[in-house]
Design a protein around this motif. Structure first.
Motif, mmCIF file in Angstrom:
data_model
loop_
_atom_site.group_PDB
_atom_site.id
_atom_site.type_symbol
_atom_site.label_atom_id
_atom_site.label_comp_id
_atom_site.label_asym_id
_atom_site.label_seq_id
_atom_site.Cartn_x
_atom_site.Cartn_y
_atom_site.Cartn_z
ATOM 1 N N LEU A 284 7.369 0.059 -2.361
ATOM 2 C CA LEU A 284 7.278 -1.407 -2.382
ATOM 3 C C LEU A 284 6.073 -1.853 -3.201
ATOM 4 N N VAL A 285 4.959 -1.172 -2.983
ATOM 5 C CA VAL A 285 3.734 -1.517 -3.712
ATOM 6 C C VAL A 285 3.958 -1.362 -5.220
ATOM 7 N N ALA A 286 4.708 -0.315 -5.578
ATOM 8 C CA ALA A 286 4.942 -0.066 -7.006
ATOM 9 C C ALA A 286 5.797 -1.162 -7.647
ATOM 10 N N ILE A 287 6.763 -1.708 -6.895
ATOM 11 C CA ILE A 287 7.616 -2.734 -7.525
ATOM 12 C C ILE A 287 7.033 -4.147 -7.407
ATOM 13 N N THR A 288 6.021 -4.310 -6.575
ATOM 14 C CA THR A 288 5.428 -5.647 -6.408
ATOM 15 C C THR A 288 3.900 -5.592 -6.516
ATOM 16 N N PRO A 289 3.378 -5.110 -7.652
ATOM 17 C CA PRO A 289 1.931 -4.892 -7.758
ATOM 18 C C PRO A 289 1.094 -6.153 -7.528
ATOM 19 N N ASP A 290 1.623 -7.315 -7.866
ATOM 20 C CA ASP A 290 0.792 -8.518 -7.783
ATOM 21 C C ASP A 290 0.722 -9.138 -6.396
ATOM 22 N N VAL A 291 1.615 -8.690 -5.497
ATOM 23 C CA VAL A 291 1.542 -9.230 -4.136
ATOM 24 C C VAL A 291 0.568 -8.401 -3.296
ATOM 25 N N ASP A 292 0.332 -7.173 -3.694
ATOM 26 C CA ASP A 292 -0.586 -6.264 -3.009
ATOM 27 C C ASP A 292 -0.215 -6.058 -1.542
ATOM 28 N N PHE A 293 0.952 -5.455 -1.334
ATOM 29 C CA PHE A 293 1.431 -5.234 0.031
ATOM 30 C C PHE A 293 0.595 -4.207 0.800
ATOM 31 N N ALA A 294 -0.105 -3.322 0.088
ATOM 32 C CA ALA A 294 -0.951 -2.354 0.799
ATOM 33 C C ALA A 294 -2.011 -3.109 1.599
ATOM 34 N N THR A 295 -2.670 -4.036 0.938
ATOM 35 C CA THR A 295 -3.686 -4.839 1.625
ATOM 36 C C THR A 295 -3.048 -5.744 2.672
ATOM 37 N N TYR A 296 -1.897 -6.290 2.303
ATOM 38 C CA TYR A 296 -1.191 -7.203 3.212
ATOM 39 C C TYR A 296 -0.966 -6.547 4.577
ATOM 40 N N PHE A 297 -0.357 -5.361 4.572
ATOM 41 C CA PHE A 297 -0.028 -4.733 5.856
ATOM 42 C C PHE A 297 -1.283 -4.290 6.608
ATOM 43 N N LYS A 298 -2.276 -3.834 5.848
ATOM 44 C CA LYS A 298 -3.528 -3.449 6.488
ATOM 45 C C LYS A 298 -4.111 -4.661 7.216
ATOM 46 N N SER A 299 -4.072 -5.811 6.546
ATOM 47 C CA SER A 299 -4.741 -6.995 7.096
ATOM 48 C C SER A 299 -3.950 -7.698 8.195
ATOM 49 N N VAL A 300 -2.614 -7.619 8.151
ATOM 50 C CA VAL A 300 -1.880 -8.285 9.244
ATOM 51 C C VAL A 300 -1.945 -7.470 10.528
ATOM 52 N N GLY A 301 -2.394 -6.228 10.435
ATOM 53 C CA GLY A 301 -2.523 -5.431 11.658
ATOM 54 C C GLY A 301 -1.644 -4.198 11.683
ATOM 55 N N LEU A 302 -1.180 -3.771 10.495
ATOM 56 C CA LEU A 302 -0.378 -2.544 10.434
ATOM 57 C C LEU A 302 -1.005 -1.556 9.438
ATOM 58 N N PRO A 303 -2.211 -1.063 9.746
ATOM 59 C CA PRO A 303 -2.927 -0.227 8.776
ATOM 60 C C PRO A 303 -2.248 1.115 8.510
ATOM 61 N N ASP A 304 -1.417 1.582 9.463
ATOM 62 C CA ASP A 304 -0.822 2.920 9.289
ATOM 63 C C ASP A 304 0.611 2.886 8.781
ATOM 64 N N LEU A 305 1.052 1.720 8.357
ATOM 65 C CA LEU A 305 2.454 1.596 7.961
ATOM 66 C C LEU A 305 2.787 2.515 6.781
ATOM 67 N N LYS A 306 3.851 3.324 6.963
ATOM 68 C CA LYS A 306 4.261 4.238 5.891
ATOM 69 C C LYS A 306 5.548 3.768 5.220
ATOM 70 N N SER A 307 6.438 3.180 6.038
ATOM 71 C CA SER A 307 7.711 2.744 5.479
ATOM 72 C C SER A 307 8.189 1.499 6.220
ATOM 73 N N LEU A 308 9.186 0.820 5.633
ATOM 74 C CA LEU A 308 9.693 -0.416 6.223
ATOM 75 C C LEU A 308 11.048 -0.734 5.623
ATOM 76 N N ASN A 309 11.726 -1.721 6.200
ATOM 77 C CA ASN A 309 12.965 -2.186 5.582
ATOM 78 C C ASN A 309 12.667 -3.416 4.731
ATOM 79 N N VAL A 310 12.983 -3.309 3.452
ATOM 80 C CA VAL A 310 12.911 -4.486 2.581
ATOM 81 C C VAL A 310 14.340 -5.021 2.532
#
Ligand SMILES: [Zn+2]
Length: 681
Positions: A259-285
């Motif tokens: 997901l991070v690779a296809i959406t570099p400008d949204v910065d989902f790595a930081t997003y999930f860390k900050s909303v409270g899911l620091p260990d997230l490895k996968s998800l349903n898009v």
């Protein structure tokens, strides 16, 4: 996604454990005053069964649609109000649940304080947005808003992993549009254009009223045009409602790194860390093409526009909880323009709805203590089992499925998890802070509390005992990923079940509702999940083909119905619900026949109606309602259920036992020859 029996309330009933045996004391359960005896049942059964009710309950200015289930809802609202005001009058320990309920109610009802505060409760949020300038700051703000339960751009939610339904995972889901439905942005008929104009009118008004236009020194009309442009891009990238019903198309589990690779400008790595899911490895898009559009907008849109969009989301979310000028503007669009409602619901009803949303299970606990007798649960369970047996009987007798498919279907049917009345374990609200600062501040804290609660489920085993509706909700649901049916306490009461009545009418009302929910496990969507709730094909390929052919009869039939001049029903969108009504009727009818054999039903005519006639009249009565044309159009665009009138006049021609019961013949409007009827379950 869970499926409900109706849009906003439905028909179930109160059964008590000590149901009396049939006797002369019992009534037929049919109230002739609700009927229109001048109508011919073979031509317009809806009018015949419900005409009297419709005449006695003309639409009031408050409603866009008012049906017998809304009537039950109304009575329910009064009960809830009494519970809430009762708590408000007593001395409560500070911070206790009753204290929280009382405080929130007082704040919502305090029109003087709301008026004095005006738009002040959202000022800090808008000021923060106005100060943003870099893309990085915008990304940070997106996270802040989402943590506050305000969801511009997309929704963050949790649902089962369709490949391993025992686990709950994070889902990204399309969203981010104030009108909610893509066709409102894209269609170009006169009515839609007018709705679009009214939406922008509201937005411009609120950009001024909130002070945001002044804050950023831009004309409100310019801000509106920019936000409208952005929302239209999101709408274009969204799935339509028919595609949203396809579980395969909406399940695209991927590693976070992808997901991070296809959406570099949204910065989902930081997003999930900050909303409270620091260990997230996968998800349903859920809708990858939509998320790619979010990336595109983030990358190319000027910061002022994204800021205006954020501000709009804050204002629009908050408007119902602010002073009357905000509330009125909000109603002028969402109530009047969209649905044709003329006046707002009274304040107390709106506040009761809010408390139901924020402290739902706390109110629910009080509700069931006062209004739900334990005996009702037992009687209801009996009835569900009767329906389950009747369904199994029908599957065995079915002529179009191979035995192997039948066996698997019956295993799934038997595995259905049944919830009745209220949850065994109540939700803990002790960490939710309710204070007297402002009504909206509490909504915001409640949102934060709910988002944190939801995210706490991620990558953990699904809690099968959790309830997806509160007990005081007048509705019922089926959830495919847990293979469960649920009947909240509020729906298990009159006027839909008459304890004094013979059960033929009860099988027509509550029985069909139970059968409806069970059939959802086997409708065009539900049949794609196995008995554990995984999205896994258990069908013989031949049977799958036959199912689709049979279902197509129903979707084609409904697509031909003209709901208002120039607008046709959407047979594809409503297929699952129409299948559930069709199946529910067949199954409950068998259950009634079984009960009749046991002597549990009076097989004589009552009030001059045979048991079969009482069954179908009671079924129709559930859907008695009046509705405005605007609301018909809105629901046809958005609601997967057929309109009430067609749940009767469109559904019954496919039911042979109905044609027999009322002697409907070739040439009558309700008549369909056998070869044109849909017969699935
Ligand atoms: Zn349904």
């Amino acid at each position: 996604m869970k499926k409900c029996v109706i849009l906003a309330g439905c028909a179930l009933a109160l059964f008590t454990a000590s149901k009396p045996a049939p006797s002369t004391e019992q009534t037929s359960g049919i109230d002739r005053a609700n009927m229109d005896m001048t109508a011919n049942p073979a031509n317009d059964f809806y009018r015949y069964a419900c005409g009297g009710w419709m005449q006695k309950h003309p639409l009031t200015a408050e409603y866009a649609r008012y049906g017998s289930f809304d009537q039950l809802n109304e009575e329910n609202q009064t009960k809830l109000k009494n519970l809430i005001t009762g708590v408000s009058k007593q001395q409560n320990a500070p911070g206790s649940i009753p204290d929280k309920i009382a405080t929130l109610y007082q704040l919502g009802m305090d029109s003087v304080k709301l008026q004095q505060q005006g738009g002040a409760p959202i000022k800090p949020l808008l000021t923060a947005i106005a100060k943003l300038s870099t893309r990085k700051e915008l990304q940070k703000e997106l996270i802040t808003l989402h943590k506050n339960g305000i969801f511009p751009f997309f929704d963050l939610t949790t649902e089962a992993d369709y490949t391993n339904s025992k686990m709950t995972i994070a889902w990204l889901y399309q969203g981010g549009t104030g009108m909610g439905e893509r066709s409102y942005y894209l269609d170009n008929d006169e009515r839609t254009k007018e709705i679009r104009a009214k939406y922008q009118e509201m937005m411009t008004k609120l950009f001024n009223l909130s002070g945001y236009a002044k804050l950023v020194k831009m004309p409100a009309s310019k801000l509106t045009a920019e936000v409208m442009g952005l929302e239209t891009e999101l709408a274009k990238a969204s799935f339509d409602r028919v595609t949203l019903r396809d579980p395969h198309k909406n399940f695209n589990k991927m590693d976070l790194s992808k997901l991070v690779a296809i959406t570099p400008d949204v910065d989902f790595a930081t997003y999930f860390k900050s909303v409270g899911l620091p260990d997230l490895k996968s998800l349903n898009v859920a809708q990858p093409q939509f998320i790619k559009e979010v990336q595109n907008i983030f990358k190319t849109t000027k910061p002022e526009i994204v800021k205006a969009y954020f501000a709009w989301y804050v204002i629009n979310t908050a408007a119902p909880y602010l002073s009357s000028d905000f509330v009125t503007a909000n109603f002028a669009f969402y109530g009047k323009a969209m649905s044709g409602r003329e006046v707002m619901r009274p304040r107390w009803k709106r506040v009761v709805t809010t408390i139901n949303g924020t402290l739902g299970e706390a109110v629910g606990q009080m509700y069931v203590e006062k209004y739900f007798p334990p005996a009702a649960k037992k009687r209801m369970l009996e009835l569900v089992h009767n329906l389950q047996d009747a369904f199994a009987q029908r599957i065995q007798a079915s002529e179009w499925m191979a035995q192997e498919t039948k066996n698997t279907a019956i295993s799934k049917l038997k595995a259905i998890h049944i919830k009745i009345g209220y949850p065994d374990k109540w939700r803990d609200y002790s960490k939710l802070q309710i204070a007297s600062d402002s009504y909206f501040a509490n909504i915001l804290r409640s949102n934060q509390f709910d988002v944190a609660y939801m995210l706490n489920k991620v990558d953990k085993p699904t809690d099968v005992n959790e309830w997806l509706m509160t007990p005081q909700t007048v509705n019922a649901y089926y959830q495919p990923t847990t293979n469960e049916i649920c009947f909240p306490a509020a729906i298990l009461q009159p006027p839909f079940f008459n304890q004094q009545a013979d059960d033929a009418a009860n099988y027509g009302a509550i029985g069909v509702v139970i059968g409806h929910e069970m059939t959802h496990g086997f409708d065009d969507e539900g049949r794609q999940y196995d008995l554990t709730g995984n999205l896994k094909d258990w069908w013989q390929p031949e049977d799958s083909k036959k199912f689709d052919e049979r279902a197509k009869v129903l979707s084609d039939y409904f697509s031909n119905i003209e709901v208002v001049p120039g607008t046709k029903a959407n047979g594809q969108l409503t297929l699952g619900e129409n299948l559930a009504d069709n199946g529910g009727l067949h199954i409950s009818y068998i259950a009634m026949q079984n009960a009749m054999k046991k002597g549990d039903i009076n097989s004589d005519k009552m009030d001059n109606f045979t048991p079969a006639q009482r069954f179908f009249i009671a079924y129709a009565t559930v859907w008695a309602s009046n509705i405005r044309d605007q609301e018909k159009v809105r629901l046809t665009k958005t609601d997967p259920h057929s309109l009430a009138q067609w749940r009767v006049n469109g559904t019954l021609p496919h039911i042979d036992m109905f044609l027999d019961a009322f002697n409907v013949k070739d040439g009558d409007k309700m008549y369909l020859p056998k070869e044109k009827q849909a017969l699935i379950w």
